[in-house]
Design a protein around this motif. Sequence first.
Motif, short mmCIF file in Angstrom:
data_model
loop_
_atom_site.label_atom_id
_atom_site.label_comp_id
_atom_site.label_asym_id
_atom_site.label_seq_id
_atom_site.Cartn_x
_atom_site.Cartn_y
_atom_site.Cartn_z
N GLN A 87 0.82 -1.20 0.00
CA GLN A 87 0.00 0.00 0.00
C GLN A 87 0.86 1.26 0.00
N ARG A 88 1.90 1.26 0.83
CA ARG A 88 2.78 2.44 0.89
C ARG A 88 3.52 2.67 -0.43
N GLU A 91 1.03 4.22 -2.86
CA GLU A 91 0.77 5.63 -2.57
C GLU A 91 1.93 6.52 -3.00
N ASN A 92 3.15 6.11 -2.67
CA ASN A 92 4.32 6.93 -3.01
C ASN A 92 4.55 6.99 -4.51
N SER A 94 2.23 6.72 -6.83
CA SER A 94 1.19 7.59 -7.39
C SER A 94 1.54 9.05 -7.21
N GLU A 95 2.04 9.39 -6.02
CA GLU A 95 2.43 10.78 -5.75
C GLU A 95 3.58 11.20 -6.68
#
Length: 257
Positions: A87-88, A91-92, A94-95
């Motif tokens: 998950q992390r 998220e990173n 995508s950012e």
Amino acid sequence: MTRKRLLATLAVVAMLVTAGCAGTIGSSNDASPEGDTSPAASAQQQQQQPAKSVSVSASGEVTADPDRAVLDIGVEASAGDAETVRQRLSENVSEMRAALEEIGITDDQIETSRYIIREDHESRRSEGPTRYIGTHSFQIEINDTDAVGTVIETAVNNGGTNVGQVSFTLSEETRDELREEALSNAMDNARSDAEVLAENADLTITGVTSASTGHVDVRPYYAEAQTAASGDASTSIESGPVSVSAQVQVTYNATDA
């Protein structure tokens, strides 16, 4: 019984002598008697002379400023379970990709080179809880080599954690142009080498019998990202020339000098 064996031996000898005479009659020497200086005889003798040739291998090289850069940038995450790591990472990544898109880096310029989630080897050897580490690495291609530092800063400030090797190379169009130049230089070098060999062998080059080339090698320039001194947060990347080399194998016709 002895008489029959003797007759058989004589017959074999007679056959061998006859066979030898037949081979001699078919030779090129009898077709062109010694002393025959007619034009037809001279042409035949020239045709019978062994062909002479000179074979060489040569290389050619050209250099040019790069017009493309390839960056290795990765995102890392760690946690006590693999799902949290996944998950992390997501998220990173995508950012980071959203930030890169804002400065003009499109999806077709970004390609995943490695994705792995594994148990941390250090946690295996310790008595503490098990931890997991995940890495999602990318290769990012850009055509503006002056923008390398900006791309790196944008990635690192928005989820990117690892910056690997930066390679400066050539676009396909530029590579094709330099390939032709490298091959042309290789052929020039091959001709020069062949003429030196022929001169030392009392021969004269008359033409090309065959020519071939192998793999054309493009050698990128590799650089490392360096952060400037305190007070200037920009990232400095120094590029260098890219070389293109080609090899040829050429065989030339040759005659006596």
